[in-house]
Design a protein around this motif. Structure first.
Motif, short mmCIF file in Angstrom:
data_model
loop_
_atom_site.label_atom_id
_atom_site.label_comp_id
_atom_site.label_asym_id
_atom_site.label_seq_id
_atom_site.Cartn_x
_atom_site.Cartn_y
_atom_site.Cartn_z
N UNK A 126 83.04 -7.87 -63.43
CA UNK A 126 81.92 -6.93 -63.40
C UNK A 126 80.64 -7.64 -62.97
N UNK A 127 80.39 -8.80 -63.55
CA UNK A 127 79.16 -9.53 -63.22
C UNK A 127 79.18 -9.99 -61.76
N UNK A 128 80.34 -10.38 -61.26
CA UNK A 128 80.43 -10.77 -59.85
C UNK A 128 80.08 -9.59 -58.95
N UNK A 129 80.57 -8.40 -59.29
CA UNK A 129 80.27 -7.22 -58.49
C UNK A 129 78.79 -6.86 -58.56
N UNK A 130 78.18 -7.08 -59.71
CA UNK A 130 76.76 -6.77 -59.89
C UNK A 130 75.87 -7.77 -59.19
N UNK A 131 76.20 -9.04 -59.26
CA UNK A 131 75.29 -10.10 -58.82
C UNK A 131 75.29 -10.29 -57.32
N UNK A 132 74.91 -9.25 -56.61
CA UNK A 132 74.75 -9.32 -55.16
C UNK A 132 73.28 -9.55 -54.82
N UNK A 133 72.98 -10.05 -53.64
CA UNK A 133 71.58 -10.27 -53.28
C UNK A 133 70.74 -9.01 -53.46
N UNK A 134 69.58 -9.18 -54.08
CA UNK A 134 68.69 -8.05 -54.33
C UNK A 134 67.74 -7.87 -53.15
N UNK A 135 67.41 -6.64 -52.79
CA UNK A 135 66.46 -6.42 -51.69
C UNK A 135 65.05 -6.87 -52.08
N UNK A 136 64.20 -6.97 -51.07
CA UNK A 136 62.84 -7.44 -51.31
C UNK A 136 62.08 -6.56 -52.29
N UNK A 137 62.39 -5.27 -52.30
CA UNK A 137 61.65 -4.35 -53.19
C UNK A 137 62.35 -4.14 -54.53
N UNK A 138 63.38 -4.93 -54.81
CA UNK A 138 63.99 -4.85 -56.14
C UNK A 138 62.96 -5.24 -57.19
N UNK A 139 63.01 -4.61 -58.36
CA UNK A 139 61.98 -4.91 -59.37
C UNK A 139 62.04 -6.35 -59.83
N UNK A 140 60.87 -6.89 -60.11
CA UNK A 140 60.77 -8.19 -60.78
C UNK A 140 60.65 -7.94 -62.28
N UNK A 141 60.96 -8.95 -63.06
CA UNK A 141 60.89 -8.82 -64.51
C UNK A 141 60.27 -10.11 -65.05
N UNK A 142 59.14 -10.02 -65.75
CA UNK A 142 58.47 -11.24 -66.20
C UNK A 142 59.19 -11.98 -67.32
#
Length: 293
Positions: A126-142
């Motif tokens: 599941x984590x492998x399927x999720x952990x794909x490159x995020x687009x530039x506008x993907x949210x950041x999280x502090x």
């Protein structure tokens, strides 16, 4: 020292009934009953198959908006069901923030119903399927997916507080934390759940059947999510999960263990205030982090 933050709005069945009549009248008349409350949201069961989720604090509003925008897109590629919104409620005169209706997913949190050791492999996949490159506008999280050095002062404060109790952090845990802080950061950003503690994994028949509460989803360091393997499984099962993930380089492994220390310390520190089960999860996580040292 504090536990669960106080709610900033009053949410009850009368309020939610009014919101549903106003915005989703097709569900008016369905039975509503309190389901659960967390740090950020209140949840009410709507009929037999739906769940209404409403932020209870202003800080959670952006998390709700994040779920509404991004989770339906990610859900398509994930091999375990997730709590994606099927309706996005809007602010009204009665309630100031956006809210969601989702499917009611089966199971109990893994903090109440532990998964079988064999479930480490499906979780890794599941984590492998999720952990794909995020687009530039993907949210950041502090506070999630960031370099661990950005969390060091908060962890140090909690560790110092734990030293005043019988739940002090061991020298071995401190050594793992120092190694994690020294590990190099990864290149790029990948999609993360961001808050994959056992309460956000639903288990039925000892199988992981759903992943919920995606408000912290963001682009960042995959080690944040890989920490879940230390929060749930012993060494042998954890290794199978890492193999299903596809292998983890030594630096990421160190950071993942560091994030497990982070979650363990946070859960233990806050749980000692008002949630004994949460404290147990935190203590067990810290024990697993050092079990194979």
């Amino acid at each position: 020292m504090s536990g669960i933050p106080a709610a900033e709005v009053r949410i009850d069945t009368a309020l939610v009934e009014a919101l549903i009549r106003e915005q989703f009248p097709q569900y008016a008349g369905r039975r509503l009953q309190h389901f659960a409350s967390g740090w950020d949201n209140v949840m009410l069961q709507l009929g037999s198959d739906l769940l209404v989720r409403l932020p209870r604090r202003k800080v959670a509003v952006r998390l709700m908006e994040r779920e509404q925008r991004w989770l339906p897109l990610l859900a398509r590629r994930l091999p375990i069901p997730v709590s994606q919104p099927i309706h996005a409620g809007q602010p009204s005169a009665q309630y100031p923030w956006p809210w969601s209706i989702t499917r009611l997913l089966p199971g109990l949190g893994a903090d109440h119903s532990a998964p079988h050791a064999d479930e480490a492999s499906p979780l890794g996949a599941f984590l492998k399927a999720l952990h794909q490159p995020a687009p530039d506008d993907a949210p950041a999280n502090p506070v999630r997916g960031v370099p661990l050095a950005m969390r060091a002062s908060a962890v140090a404060e909690r560790m110092a507080r734990l030293e005043q109790t019988n739940a002090g952090v061991s020298p071995d845990v401190l050594a793992v934390w120092r190694d994690a802080l020294a590990a190099p950061s990864p290149p790029g950003r990948h999609w993360l759940h961001g808050d994959l503690h056992p309460g956000n994994l639903l288990v039925q028949g000892r199988r992981i059947v759903a992943v919920i509460d995606w408000g912290d989803m963001c682009g960042g360091d995959v080690a944040t999510d890989l920490a879940a393997l230390w929060m749930l499984f012993d060494r042998r099962a954890r290794q199978r999960g890492l193999e299903a993930y596809g292998g983890v380089d030594p630096a990421t492994l160190k950071r993942a263990k560091g994030w497990a220390v982070f979650f363990g310390v946070v859960l233990l520190d806050t749980g000692l205030v008002d949630d004994a089960r949460q404290a147990e999860v935190g203590a067990a996580t810290l024990a697993r982090v050092t079990a194979d040292e």
